[in-house]
Design a protein around this motif. Structure first.
Motif, PDB file in Angstrom:
ATOM      1  N   ALA A   1     -14.576  16.482 -24.170  1.00  0.00           N
ATOM      2  CA  ALA A   1     -15.450  15.369 -24.531  1.00  0.00           C
ATOM      3  C   ALA A   1     -14.880  14.051 -24.017  1.00  0.00           C
ATOM      4  O   ALA A   1     -15.610  13.204 -23.487  1.00  0.00           O
ATOM      5  CB  ALA A   1     -15.645  15.319 -26.040  1.00  0.00           C
ATOM      6  N   LEU A   2     -13.569  13.878 -24.174  1.00  0.00           N
ATOM      7  CA  LEU A   2     -12.905  12.680 -23.667  1.00  0.00           C
ATOM      8  C   LEU A   2     -13.034  12.588 -22.156  1.00  0.00           C
ATOM      9  O   LEU A   2     -13.395  11.540 -21.610  1.00  0.00           O
ATOM     10  CB  LEU A   2     -11.430  12.684 -24.075  1.00  0.00           C
ATOM     11  CG  LEU A   2     -10.540  11.593 -23.469  1.00  0.00           C
ATOM     12  CD1 LEU A   2     -11.053  10.204 -23.862  1.00  0.00           C
ATOM     13  CD2 LEU A   2      -9.093  11.781 -23.906  1.00  0.00           C
ATOM     14  N   VAL A   3     -12.753  13.699 -21.480  1.00  0.00           N
ATOM     15  CA  VAL A   3     -12.828  13.715 -20.022  1.00  0.00           C
ATOM     16  C   VAL A   3     -14.250  13.423 -19.550  1.00  0.00           C
ATOM     17  O   VAL A   3     -14.474  12.652 -18.623  1.00  0.00           O
ATOM     18  CB  VAL A   3     -12.350  15.079 -19.475  1.00  0.00           C
ATOM     19  CG1 VAL A   3     -12.601  15.185 -17.982  1.00  0.00           C
ATOM     20  CG2 VAL A   3     -10.875  15.288 -19.784  1.00  0.00           C
ATOM     21  N   ARG A   4     -15.211  14.049 -20.206  1.00  0.00           N
ATOM     22  CA  ARG A   4     -16.606  13.845 -19.815  1.00  0.00           C
ATOM     23  C   ARG A   4     -17.036  12.404 -20.041  1.00  0.00           C
ATOM     24  O   ARG A   4     -17.807  11.845 -19.256  1.00  0.00           O
ATOM     25  CB  ARG A   4     -17.502  14.804 -20.608  1.00  0.00           C
ATOM     26  CG  ARG A   4     -18.984  14.574 -20.453  1.00  0.00           C
ATOM     27  CD  ARG A   4     -19.462  14.687 -19.021  1.00  0.00           C
ATOM     28  NE  ARG A   4     -20.877  14.316 -18.931  1.00  0.00           N
ATOM     29  CZ  ARG A   4     -21.425  13.711 -17.908  1.00  0.00           C
ATOM     30  NH1 ARG A   4     -20.699  13.414 -16.837  1.00  0.00           N
ATOM     31  NH2 ARG A   4     -22.713  13.415 -17.918  1.00  0.00           N
ATOM     32  N   SER A   5     -16.534  11.754 -21.099  1.00  0.00           N
ATOM     33  CA  SER A   5     -16.889  10.351 -21.333  1.00  0.00           C
ATOM     34  C   SER A   5     -16.375   9.474 -20.190  1.00  0.00           C
ATOM     35  O   SER A   5     -17.045   8.502 -19.797  1.00  0.00           O
ATOM     36  CB  SER A   5     -16.335   9.861 -22.676  1.00  0.00           C
ATOM     37  OG  SER A   5     -14.924   9.715 -22.656  1.00  0.00           O
ATOM     38  N   VAL A   6     -15.203   9.822 -19.668  1.00  0.00           N
ATOM     39  CA  VAL A   6     -14.692   9.113 -18.493  1.00  0.00           C
ATOM     40  C   VAL A   6     -15.626   9.344 -17.306  1.00  0.00           C
ATOM     41  O   VAL A   6     -15.928   8.425 -16.533  1.00  0.00           O
ATOM     42  CB  VAL A   6     -13.260   9.567 -18.150  1.00  0.00           C
ATOM     43  CG1 VAL A   6     -12.791   8.943 -16.835  1.00  0.00           C
ATOM     44  CG2 VAL A   6     -12.304   9.207 -19.282  1.00  0.00           C
ATOM     45  N   GLY A   7     -16.095  10.582 -17.170  1.00  0.00           N
ATOM     46  CA  GLY A   7     -17.028  10.893 -16.098  1.00  0.00           C
ATOM     47  C   GLY A   7     -18.319  10.099 -16.203  1.00  0.00           C
ATOM     48  O   GLY A   7     -18.884   9.664 -15.189  1.00  0.00           O
ATOM     49  N   VAL A   8     -18.806   9.900 -17.422  1.00  0.00           N
ATOM     50  CA  VAL A   8     -20.011   9.102 -17.638  1.00  0.00           C
ATOM     51  C   VAL A   8     -19.810   7.688 -17.111  1.00  0.00           C
ATOM     52  O   VAL A   8     -20.664   7.120 -16.418  1.00  0.00           O
ATOM     53  CB  VAL A   8     -20.382   9.069 -19.139  1.00  0.00           C
ATOM     54  CG1 VAL A   8     -21.443   8.001 -19.420  1.00  0.00           C
ATOM     55  CG2 VAL A   8     -20.879  10.436 -19.595  1.00  0.00           C
ATOM     56  N   VAL A   9     -18.653   7.111 -17.437  1.00  0.00           N
ATOM     57  CA  VAL A   9     -18.354   5.744 -17.015  1.00  0.00           C
ATOM     58  C   VAL A   9     -18.193   5.666 -15.499  1.00  0.00           C
ATOM     59  O   VAL A   9     -18.745   4.754 -14.846  1.00  0.00           O
ATOM     60  CB  VAL A   9     -17.089   5.229 -17.725  1.00  0.00           C
ATOM     61  CG1 VAL A   9     -16.625   3.911 -17.114  1.00  0.00           C
ATOM     62  CG2 VAL A   9     -17.356   5.064 -19.209  1.00  0.00           C
ATOM     63  N   ILE A  10     -17.445   6.605 -14.917  1.00  0.00           N
ATOM     64  CA  ILE A  10     -17.241   6.577 -13.463  1.00  0.00           C
ATOM     65  C   ILE A  10     -18.565   6.727 -12.732  1.00  0.00           C
ATOM     66  O   ILE A  10     -18.834   6.027 -11.748  1.00  0.00           O
ATOM     67  CB  ILE A  10     -16.251   7.681 -13.038  1.00  0.00           C
ATOM     68  CG1 ILE A  10     -14.841   7.322 -13.522  1.00  0.00           C
ATOM     69  CG2 ILE A  10     -16.255   7.865 -11.521  1.00  0.00           C
ATOM     70  CD1 ILE A  10     -13.794   8.369 -13.200  1.00  0.00           C
ATOM     71  N   SER A  11     -19.414   7.624 -13.212  1.00  0.00           N
ATOM     72  CA  SER A  11     -20.712   7.822 -12.586  1.00  0.00           C
ATOM     73  C   SER A  11     -21.562   6.551 -12.659  1.00  0.00           C
ATOM     74  O   SER A  11     -22.197   6.163 -11.669  1.00  0.00           O
ATOM     75  CB  SER A  11     -21.443   8.983 -13.267  1.00  0.00           C
ATOM     76  OG  SER A  11     -22.704   9.193 -12.679  1.00  0.00           O
ATOM     77  N   ALA A  12     -21.557   5.893 -13.807  1.00  0.00           N
ATOM     78  CA  ALA A  12     -22.330   4.659 -13.961  1.00  0.00           C
ATOM     79  C   ALA A  12     -21.783   3.559 -13.064  1.00  0.00           C
ATOM     80  O   ALA A  12     -22.539   2.821 -12.421  1.00  0.00           O
ATOM     81  CB  ALA A  12     -22.321   4.210 -15.417  1.00  0.00           C
ATOM     82  N   GLY A  13     -20.450   3.451 -13.029  1.00  0.00           N
ATOM     83  CA  GLY A  13     -19.832   2.421 -12.202  1.00  0.00           C
ATOM     84  C   GLY A  13     -20.094   2.628 -10.725  1.00  0.00           C
ATOM     85  O   GLY A  13     -20.435   1.690  -9.996  1.00  0.00           O
TER      86      GLY A  13
END
Length: 581
Positions: free
Chosen positions: A556-568
């Motif tokens: 979940a933590l890793v995926r939340s980082v992925g959400v941010v990187i994808s948005a950025g």
């Protein structure tokens, strides 16, 4: 969810309570109160400057305000400690449950996490590129195109109503030069030797235009005088070059909403109307300017011109809008064009200019201020030069262009994603080196690769967890037991995820999309760091064999980082990598 905004609201509420209790005078302006990450993470999770900025207007010592404020904040369950430091700095430690809730918010909101209503639908016009339609775009235009497009995406993400606009400079003498250059290629297409004399555009890119002219006109124009063919060929060549420019922009995934023509302003009364508006405000007069810098009275011939009193709105000198011979200056249609943008209902204007337009900033800002009665702000962003290198040497000019390296040259060698990201690794007003070898190398020193590697790692970890039998959908991960994320290193990464909404708003307020690129590098670095720590501390590994609950929390933590990187990356116009090759 913006945790920093939430805690700031808590600080403001506590200050209001202090006013009501007589601990602070009423009516204090709290606009300058901030809540942000401390410079030294050892000092806490967040820090507020409230006591420092309110001390003087409150007539109190900063530390006295900070002590009282700390006591009130510490009573909130979200705050585990409020510590006064130095003369009155206030450091806050946040309950771990708050960082864990940020992870859940990122998973629940997905691509919308970090989006803001900061802009509140304000209509913003971002004019960028606006290259003369006389040839393909060069590397300087590339940086301006990337900057303008990323800025537009950033403002959209922050809640503004954004229009991307290209101003076609097709009203000046340069388009006549284009027509004459195209005519020589037309002669060449008819079997004659082209006379590419000095002052004409020598690039091979006009050869297809010459052939297209032959296809349309045959040899019927060969023996005609310039006054017969100039207008038609100017229009034909301009349209052909604009099609090349559109294709070049598409290579970078840049698509304009509006193309406006300078030529369309002439003969329509629009220029006259804009100047009359300034005249009605008492800002147009007939006068003589002082000699320009470097000119002496002996070699300067003063001539009466029609002048705009731009010094009334912050410029250094008044500016001519009409020459002594009655012709408009280059500045006059630009005034009319900006008046047109104001008239179309835009609330804010942003112009992205090349570094050579620095002298244009004050006069254009003054004109917009005068035309809108100060209602519509204009922010001019200057784009500094790009220096190209390959194999340790300056990259040579394009033979096709004749005099410069084209956008197409850069994209074909580096790719659109790499080009876009690297063009945003420096602030717009700082010079940028673009080394083809370095932007493609696989190392931490290459921010493009490093961020994409983080994106690919997220995808890889999700795949491994899925193979283990963990449901890696965002909905399932949002329901994981996130209290299991209690290691300091894991909470540190969650703090970085929490900074994303704040970063978006800061970048949008400053019109600085490079801040997004910087942030992505930082969060990628934190992810890689946690990954590497897992090599030595097995409890930090993202996939915990046989422990579904712990694995789900870490994923979940890793995926939340992925959400941010994808948005950025989406803001930067870069496609996230699913795997590294």
């Amino acid at each position: 969810m913006n945790l920093f905004s939430d805690i700031r609201a808590l600080v403001i509420d506590a200050l209001t309570q202090m006013e009501q209790a007589g601990e602070l005078p009423a009516g204090l302006d709290t606009a300058a109160v901030t809540v942000e990450p401390p410079r030294d993470a050892a000092h806490g999770d967040m820090a507020t400057n409230a006591a420092m900025v309110l001390a003087k207007p409150a007539g109190k010592k900063p530390r006295d305000i900070a002590d009282t404020l700390a006591a009130r904040l510490a009573a909130d369950p979200r705050i585990t400690a409020a510590e006064v430091a130095g003369p009155g700095f206030l450091n806050l430690r946040i309950d771990p449950a708050q960082w864990q809730s940020v992870i859940r918010a990122a998973l629940t909101q997905g691509a919308a996490y970090g989006r803001s209503n900061l802009g509140q639908g304000v209509k913003v016009n971002v004019e960028f590129v606006s290259a003369n339609p006389t040839g393909p775009m060069h590397v300087g235009h590339t940086r301006g195109a990337v900057f303008g497009d990323a800025l537009s995406s950033l403002l959209d993400f922050a809640g503004y109503d954004v229009t991307r606009e290209y101003y076609i400079n097709d009203g000046g003498a340069q388009v006549d030069v284009l027509a004459r250059s195209a005519f020589e290629r037309y002669r060449e297409a008819n079997g004659l030797e082209p006379a590419i004399r000095e002052g004409l555009y020598p690039g091979d890119y006009l050869i297809p235009v010459g052939q297209a002219l032959k296809d349309k006109y045959g040899d019927s124009l060969l023996d005609q005088s310039e006054d017969v063919w100039l207008t038609d060929i100017r229009e034909f060549a301009t349209q052909a070059m604009m099609e090349v420019i559109r294709q070049d922009l598409a290579l970078l995934n840049v698509h304009m909403d509006v193309f406006s023509s300078e030529k369309a302003l002439y003969g329509t009364g629009r220029i006259e109307a804009a100047i009359d508006r300034l005249r009605d405000a008492g800002l147009i007069y007939e006068g003589v300017l002082e000699p320009p810098k470097g000119k002496t009275p002996e070699d300067w011939e003063p001539r009466e011109q029609t002048l705009f009193r731009s010094t009334s709105h912050g410029d250094d000198v008044d500016r001519p809008v009409k020459k002594s011979d009655g012709a408009w200056t280059y500045f006059a249609p630009d005034i009319a064009y900006h008046w047109d943008k104001i008239d179309r209902g835009f609330d804010q204007l942003i112009d992205v200019f090349g570094a050579d337009h620095g002298g244009y900033v004050k006069r254009m800002t003054a004109a917009v201020k005068a035309l809108s009665n100060g209602r519509v702000p204009l922010d001019v962003k200057l784009i500094q030069l790009v220096k190209l290198f390959k194999n340790g040497e300056p990259f040579k000019m394009s033979k096709r262009a004749g005099t410069f390296v084209t956008l197409r040259d850069v994209v074909e060698q580096a790719g659109a994603d790499v080009t876009r990201f690297h063009m945003l690794t420096r602030k717009n007003d700082a010079a940028l080196d673009f080394d083809f070898d370095k932007v493609l190398e696989q190392s931490k020193d290459n921010p493009v690769w490093y961020v994409q590697y983080a994106s690919a790692r997220v995808n890889s970890v999700l795949g491994r967890a899925s193979e283990m039998g963990v449901d890696t959908s965002d909905a399932a991960l949002a329901g994981a037991d996130l209290t299991l994320l209690d290691h300091a290193a894991e909470l540190e990464l969650a703090r970085k995820v929490a900074e994303w909404p704040r970063t978006v708003e800061i970048a949008a307020r400053a019109n600085e999309p490079h801040r997004i690129a910087f942030f992505l590098y930082d969060i990628a670095s934190d992810l890689h760091s946690l990954w590497n720590r897992g090599n030595d501390e097995t409890s930090l590994r993202f996939v915990q064999d046989g422990n579904f609950a712990a694995t789900a929390a870490k994923i979940a933590l890793v995926r939340s980082v992925g959400v941010v990187i994808s948005a950025g990356l989406g803001i930067l116009g870069v496609t996230p990598a699913k795997e590294m090759r």
